[in-house]
Design a protein around this motif. Structure first.
Motif, PDB file in Angstrom:
ATOM      1  N   MET A  64       0.743  -0.569  -0.389  1.00  0.00           N
ATOM      2  CA  MET A  64      -0.116   0.040   0.337  1.00  0.00           C
ATOM      3  C   MET A  64       0.762   1.069   0.327  1.00  0.00           C
ATOM      4  O   MET A  64       1.721   1.565   1.166  1.00  0.00           O
ATOM      5  N   THR A  65       0.684   2.369  -1.172  1.00  0.00           N
ATOM      6  CA  THR A  65       1.634   3.320  -1.159  1.00  0.00           C
ATOM      7  C   THR A  65       1.598   4.277   0.432  1.00  0.00           C
ATOM      8  O   THR A  65       0.120   4.426   0.563  1.00  0.00           O
ATOM      9  N   MET A  66       1.810   5.601   0.481  1.00  0.00           N
ATOM     10  CA  MET A  66       1.652   6.197   1.291  1.00  0.00           C
ATOM     11  C   MET A  66       0.447   7.076   1.151  1.00  0.00           C
ATOM     12  O   MET A  66      -0.339   7.149   2.670  1.00  0.00           O
ATOM     13  N   HIS A  67      -0.213   6.706  -0.198  1.00  0.00           N
ATOM     14  CA  HIS A  67      -0.947   8.004   0.280  1.00  0.00           C
ATOM     15  C   HIS A  67      -2.675   7.601   0.380  1.00  0.00           C
ATOM     16  O   HIS A  67      -3.533   7.725   0.156  1.00  0.00           O
ATOM     17  N   ARG A  90      -2.673   5.150   2.324  1.00  0.00           N
ATOM     18  CA  ARG A  90      -3.238   5.152   3.866  1.00  0.00           C
ATOM     19  C   ARG A  90      -3.494   6.377   4.478  1.00  0.00           C
ATOM     20  O   ARG A  90      -3.378   7.275   5.093  1.00  0.00           O
ATOM     21  N   SER A  91      -4.631   5.640   5.824  1.00  0.00           N
ATOM     22  CA  SER A  91      -5.130   6.654   7.030  1.00  0.00           C
ATOM     23  C   SER A  91      -4.057   7.549   7.233  1.00  0.00           C
ATOM     24  O   SER A  91      -3.082   6.852   7.790  1.00  0.00           O
ATOM     25  N   ILE A  92      -4.713   8.574   7.998  1.00  0.00           N
ATOM     26  CA  ILE A  92      -3.872   9.429   8.993  1.00  0.00           C
ATOM     27  C   ILE A  92      -3.063   8.641  10.255  1.00  0.00           C
ATOM     28  O   ILE A  92      -2.361   8.673  10.434  1.00  0.00           O
ATOM     29  N   VAL A  93      -4.032   7.633  11.003  1.00  0.00           N
ATOM     30  CA  VAL A  93      -3.420   7.279  11.936  1.00  0.00           C
ATOM     31  C   VAL A  93      -2.587   6.391  11.196  1.00  0.00           C
ATOM     32  O   VAL A  93      -1.463   5.896  12.510  1.00  0.00           O
ATOM     33  N   GLN A  94      -2.609   5.791   9.967  1.00  0.00           N
ATOM     34  CA  GLN A  94      -1.638   5.101   9.410  1.00  0.00           C
ATOM     35  C   GLN A  94       0.088   5.418   9.547  1.00  0.00           C
ATOM     36  O   GLN A  94       1.049   5.072   9.325  1.00  0.00           O
ATOM     37  N   GLN A  95      -0.298   6.765   8.991  1.00  0.00           N
ATOM     38  CA  GLN A  95       0.893   8.057   8.714  1.00  0.00           C
ATOM     39  C   GLN A  95       1.271   8.175   9.597  1.00  0.00           C
ATOM     40  O   GLN A  95       2.292   7.972   9.590  1.00  0.00           O
ATOM     41  N   LEU A  96       0.706   8.567  11.168  1.00  0.00           N
ATOM     42  CA  LEU A  96       1.296   9.026  12.083  1.00  0.00           C
ATOM     43  C   LEU A  96       2.192   7.191  12.704  1.00  0.00           C
ATOM     44  O   LEU A  96       3.004   7.739  13.156  1.00  0.00           O
ATOM     45  N   ASP A  97       1.327   6.595  12.602  1.00  0.00           N
ATOM     46  CA  ASP A  97       2.058   5.332  12.954  1.00  0.00           C
ATOM     47  C   ASP A  97       3.514   5.400  11.872  1.00  0.00           C
ATOM     48  O   ASP A  97       4.662   4.959  12.663  1.00  0.00           O
ATOM     49  N   ASP A  98       3.790   5.617  11.161  1.00  0.00           N
ATOM     50  CA  ASP A  98       4.745   5.247   9.906  1.00  0.00           C
ATOM     51  C   ASP A  98       5.662   5.804  10.405  1.00  0.00           C
ATOM     52  O   ASP A  98       6.861   5.640   9.885  1.00  0.00           O
ATOM     53  N   LEU A  99       5.410   7.326  10.631  1.00  0.00           N
ATOM     54  CA  LEU A  99       6.652   8.671  10.874  1.00  0.00           C
ATOM     55  C   LEU A  99       7.163   8.495  11.664  1.00  0.00           C
ATOM     56  O   LEU A  99       8.717   8.140  11.847  1.00  0.00           O
ATOM     57  N   HIS A 100       6.161   7.821  13.009  1.00  0.00           N
ATOM     58  CA  HIS A 100       6.396   7.602  13.928  1.00  0.00           C
ATOM     59  C   HIS A 100       8.063   5.901  14.223  1.00  0.00           C
ATOM     60  O   HIS A 100       8.613   6.524  14.440  1.00  0.00           O
ATOM     61  N   GLY A 152       9.552   5.400  11.859  1.00  0.00           N
ATOM     62  CA  GLY A 152      10.422   5.918  10.126  1.00  0.00           C
ATOM     63  C   GLY A 152      10.482   5.548   9.141  1.00  0.00           C
ATOM     64  O   GLY A 152      11.474   4.772   8.773  1.00  0.00           O
ATOM     65  N   LYS A 153       9.186   4.795   8.858  1.00  0.00           N
ATOM     66  CA  LYS A 153       9.246   4.437   7.599  1.00  0.00           C
ATOM     67  C   LYS A 153       9.549   5.292   6.787  1.00  0.00           C
ATOM     68  O   LYS A 153       9.863   5.243   5.512  1.00  0.00           O
ATOM     69  N   TYR A 154       9.019   6.270   6.619  1.00  0.00           N
ATOM     70  CA  TYR A 154       8.954   7.308   6.022  1.00  0.00           C
ATOM     71  C   TYR A 154       9.139   8.440   7.059  1.00  0.00           C
ATOM     72  O   TYR A 154       8.352   8.825   7.780  1.00  0.00           O
ATOM     73  N   SER A 155       9.190   9.608   5.959  1.00  0.00           N
ATOM     74  CA  SER A 155       9.525  11.121   7.249  1.00  0.00           C
ATOM     75  C   SER A 155       8.561  12.097   6.269  1.00  0.00           C
ATOM     76  O   SER A 155       8.186  11.026   5.919  1.00  0.00           O
TER      77      SER A 155
END
Lengths: 488, 477
Positions: A1-4, A6-16, A18-21
């Motif tokens: 699944m590409t970044m866009h 992902r839901s915000i909740v998932q993106q926050l997890d990813d950022l946290h 370090g999956k992506y910045s």
């Protein structure tokens, strides 16, 4: 699944994790915005500012600061004032207007760490249901680019649906968040009137306007609402009520939830395939334990005439400040004051805006006030009473968001009444000031169909809970529009 | 033909708040143009008004001050019209639910009587900005410093019958709002402006004539001149067979005339409707009581107290209490005289006559209440006669005397009440006028006055008139 995707909740997890910045996420969106420029979702893209914001978010995260929405790239409807940035309200009138201050919504989201990608396209001064009245041209529906995205928050809805931002802000005066959300297959919430400050939000109809989040999921909407809500000393109509933890209630079971179906919403005008989608959604809620009953809202049929008196009346005064004197468009070489007013406004405003100003000025004029404005306010009170009676029997109301899915560009531009009828299911919620949302519930001829949930005053948590539980059972909200390609 | 003048006034009073009625910008006078206009005052897109809570107690205090009823719900409306110094294209005002309804004031007239003027309503609103035409060639400058300044517009009934009465009413309102501390009353800075609605009708008729409205008169002098001009103009029009056009006029103090500004018949429709950005505010009894408790004593309350405490007639008490400064002067004087009845009488008759004659206000009077009180107490203790006291008052008034007692001493004005010194004088006068004495004794008692007059003349008015009367009568019998 590409970044866009992902839901915000998932993106926050990813950022946290370090999956992506935030910078990578922001770049990803900026690339997509450029690639899908043809959709015309944005009036202004803030590439530099967004990247600087993303950098700052990454640094803050590295320093251990934990902002609620740190590094999440969003877009603002171009009706929200943004300091130092063009704020046009989709109008030639404000094409040159740089706001000297931030709207409260903008400031609150900035404080929560969002990255602002840009300002989204909209119907001029939020007057329209198809995004075709924008000075900056129509927005195209990412599910079918020959169709409208709905309006007036059409740019925000299309941008979220096409993966051109994680979420966006919108405003809803008669359905302007919910109807485009339905047409674009996203989750959009109009809160209780007064839940979110109107400071810095360019007014269309002050007693009806309400800002709200437009997102991919109910959970994301809850998260955004959390940040956007709250009383504001700069807005006397903002409600002095504490902001609950909207996400805390999302997981509650729907066992025993009383859902009312408004009979009048199903009586006439609803397209058969859309009705089928709504019926299937009702079945899902039944399976989740909800109890379905029918309720009557006897005065709901009068909501369109009442709305098209009250909203233009308020608009006619709200738009008087655009007079060519202090800011905004001014005609060339005015011969005198009268000419300056007349030409600046004739040239600066589009047809639909002028039509509504004239309707509003007419209904407020001596001799007509009682027949129109006063009468409309009486109807408004009756509609509020209808809802209060209904909410004695049920917890939430359910119905369609729109009579049919997205229509073709140009299809209704010459038929104002047909255009105004697009808001037949959404307007009552504004007149009563109730929280209401649209969530994706299926398709009609490959076009998304939304189901509308209406809650009692301050019961945003309740409809978000129902929406979230529905989204745990269905995947309509996860579908991506084919026109722009899922993994594109 | 005899005409009766009918006048109603709309007085705009600037409430003395630090910040504007719907924004946090300062209301301080005299700043550089547009330096005290924030985003709200400029009517920028997206801004919202928030009511400055300071205006409510001030408006309520005024309402209580004129015995009006206070609206339980106070709400604002939008009045729509385009003008460059009106940034939003509408003025936020109160149409349907003015905060103050009804009430009346008793205004003191120059002849010492009182006249009741009824108040229709008073409502809160924002001021507009200023258009500056002079300093700009071929264009107009806009200064929005004033935009959003809080105003209380006080609308009277058409109860006034002359320019003098209108001025007396305007002065009374000016005094009341400054006394209540709700306005600084600085007319030079525009803190109080009058619109005068003037019409005339044949004396003895009751139907109202067509009126004109003369706008924005900012001094009492101009108000009188504007009304007088307008009355004369209307008389000329009607007497030459014309008719009065209902219109708005402007007073030009340089030419001493009013000129039409715009005709009401072609005036626009203001399309009032409730201001959706501001919710109606409840004004409860507790709030009203709180305002009442913090208010100074009102003219009417004061009058009742004066009548009771000083045993004055109702009429005397009302006149003395109508002007708070005059009332203070009266009470200060009583401190030194202790004869309230005499003091009341002298303040009302002698003092007011001189104040009106010289057109000075009591607060500008050089004569202190102390000296005035001492003067009156010298009447009470029979040191001087009332006539002498009037002479001394004139001397004090002209600044020829500073201390009452010194002046009496220096000019030897003490009343001669001692029968030992008066008796020989009376005997001498009787001896010098044998014919009159004879006539008196034969029954022509009116001649008593002749002898008393002679004594007073000889004593330069210092003799106690009562005592002289008695002594003359005894000596002639």
């Amino acid at each position: 699944m590409t970044m866009h995707e992902r839901s915000i909740v998932q993106q926050l997890d990813d950022l946290h994790s370090g999956k992506y910045s935030a910078v990578e996420l922001t770049r990803h969106y900026l690339d997509r915005i450029q690639r899908h420029e043809a959709l015309n979702c944005y009036i202004t893209v803030l590439e530099e500012k967004a990247l600087a914001g993303a950098n700052a978010a990454d640094s803050a995260r590295a320093e251990g600061q934990n902002h609620l929405l740190g590094g999440i790239p969003i877009a603002h409807k171009d009706i929200f004032c943004t300091e130092g940035i063009k704020t046009s309200a989709g109008s030639k009138m404000l094409d040159s207007f740089i706001a000297p201050y931030d709207a409260t919504v903008v400031a609150k989201l900035a404080a929560a760490g969002v990255v602002t990608l840009g300002k989204t396209n909209m119907d001029e001064f939020a007057m329209g249901s198809s995004n075709e009245t924008s000075f900056y041209g129509p927005v195209r529906n990412p599910w079918d680019t020959t169709r409208v995205p709905g309006g007036s928050s059409g740019g925000s809805a299309a941008a979220v649906a096409a993966g051109l931002c994680s979420a966006a802000t919108g405003t809803d005066t008669g359905g302007s968040i919910r109807q485009p959300s339905a047409h674009c297959g996203i989750t959009g919430l109009k809160p209780t009137y007064g839940r979110i400050s109107r400071w810095g939000m360019i007014a269309f109809a002050s007693s009806l306007d309400q800002a709200g989040p437009m997102a991919r999921t109910a959970e994301d909407a809850a998260l955004l609402l959390q940040v956007m809500s709250g009383s504001d000393s700069l807005d006397s109509t903002s409600l002095d009520e504490p902001v609950p933890d909207y996400r805390a209630d999302l997981t509650r079971s729907l066992e025993g939830l009383r859902i009312g179906l408004c009979e009048d919403f199903f009586a006439t005008g609803l397209e058969a395939d859309s009705e089928q989608v709504i019926q299937e959604a009702i079945t899902v809620f039944e399976q989740l334990g909800a109890k379905i009953s029918r309720v009557a809202l006897p005065h709901i049929a009068q909501s369109i005439p009442a709305y098209y008196v009250i909203a233009p009346a308020e608009a006619s005064a709200n738009l008087s400040r655009f007079d060519g004197i202090r800011f905004g468009y001014r005609c060339e070489n005015p011969s005198n004051l009268e000419d300056l007013y007349s030409r600046s406004r004739s040239e600066g405003f589009g047809e639909e805006v002028k039509r509504r100003i004239m309707i509003g000025a007419f209904t407020l004029s001596t001799g007509y006030y009682d027949a129109y404005y006063r009468k409309a306010q009486q109807i408004r009170r009756l509609i509020k009473i209808d809802f209060q009676t209904a909410f004695e029997q049920v917890d939430i109301l359910l119905g369609p968001t729109s009579p049919q899915p997205a229509f073709k560009q140009g299809e209704k531009t010459d038929d104002q009444v047909a255009m105004y009828l697009q808001d037949i299911y959404t307007i009552a919620g504004n007149l009563a000031g109730l929280p209401a949302m649209s969530i994706p519930a299926g398709f009609s001829s490959k076009l998304p169909v939304g189901v509308q949930l209406i809650g009692n005053y301050m019961q945003e948590g309740r409809i978000l809970n129902a929406a979230h539980q529905f989204q745990q059972q269905t995947d309509w909200h996860l579908r991506s529009p084919g026109a722009v390609g899922a993994g594109d | 033909m005899a005409w009766e003048t009918v006048i109603g006034l709309e007085i705009h009073v600037q409430l003395n708040t630090k910040s504007k009625i719907f924004s946090g910008a300062s209301t301080e006078f005299g700043a550089e143009p547009n330096t005290q206009a924030c985003a709200v005052d400029l009517g920028l897109p997206g801004v919202l008004p928030v009511v400055n809570a300071e205006v409510y107690p001030k408006a309520v205090a005024f309402g209580l001050g004129v015995g009006a009823s206070i609206s339980k719900i106070s709400a604002f409306d939008r009045k729509n019209y385009f003008y460059p110094d009106l940034p939003k294209g509408y003025q936020i005002t109160q149409m349907d639910k003015p905060i103050v309804l009804g009430g009346s004031v008793d205004i003191p007239l120059a002849d010492g009587t009182l006249k009741q003027v009824n108040i229709t309503r008073a409502h809160l609103e924002e001021d507009a900005g200023k258009s500056l035409h002079e300093e700009f060639q071929q264009s107009t400058g806009i200064d929005l410093n004033r935009a959003g300044t809080p105003l209380l517009e006080i609308v009277s009934e058409p109860d006034m019958r002359s320019a003098k009465e209108a001025v007396a009413y305007a002065k009374y309102i000016h005094q009341l709002v400054t006394y209540l501390g709700v306005s600084d009353g600085n007319m030079a800075e525009g803190s109080l402006r009058c619109d005068a609605n003037v019409s005339i009708r044949p004396s003895g008729t009751t139907e109202m004539g067509t009126r004109t409205e003369t706008k924005n008169v900012n001094s009492f002098r101009f108000l009188e001149r504007a009304i007088n001009f307008e009355v004369q103009r209307q008389q000329q029009v009607l007497e030459s067979g014309g008719r009065i056009v209902q219109e708005t006029r402007l007073f030009d103090p340089d030419r001493d005339e009013t000129r039409p500004m715009r005709s009401k018949e072609t005036a626009m429709d203001y399309r009032y409707f409730p201001e959706p950005d501001l919710l109606p505010v409840k004004i409860d009894e507790a709030f009203i009581a709180e305002v009442k408790n913090s208010m100074p004593e009102l003219p009417r309350e004061k009058a009742a107290r004066f009548a009771n405490q000083y045993q004055l007639t109702q009429a005397d008490a009302q006149v003395l209490a109508a002007d708070p400064d005059l009332a203070n002067y009266f009470e200060d004087t009583v401190q030194h005289c202790h004869d309230a009845k005499t003091t009341g009488n002298w303040v009302r008759v002698e003092l007011l006559a001189r104040l009106n004659r010289d057109d000075i206000h009591i607060t500008d009077l050089a004569l202190s209440a102390e000296q005035f009180g001492i003067l009156l107490s010298r009447i009470s203790d029979k040191t001087i006669s009332g006539k002498i006291a009037k002479d001394i008052l004139d001397a004090l008034w002209q600044g020829e005397a500073q201390s009452v007692d010194e002046y009496i001493e220096k000019n030897d004005l003490k009343q001669v009440s001692d029968s030992g010194s008066l008796a020989p004088l009376i005997e001498k006068i009787i001896a010098d006028n044998p014919k009159q004495a004879e006539q008196y004794r034969q029954g022509k008692t009116k001649l008593l006055g002749f002898f008393v007059g002679q004594v007073m003349k000889e004593t330069a008015g210092k003799a106690n008139p009562q005592q002289v009367n008695e002594l003359v009568r005894t000596k002639l019998s």
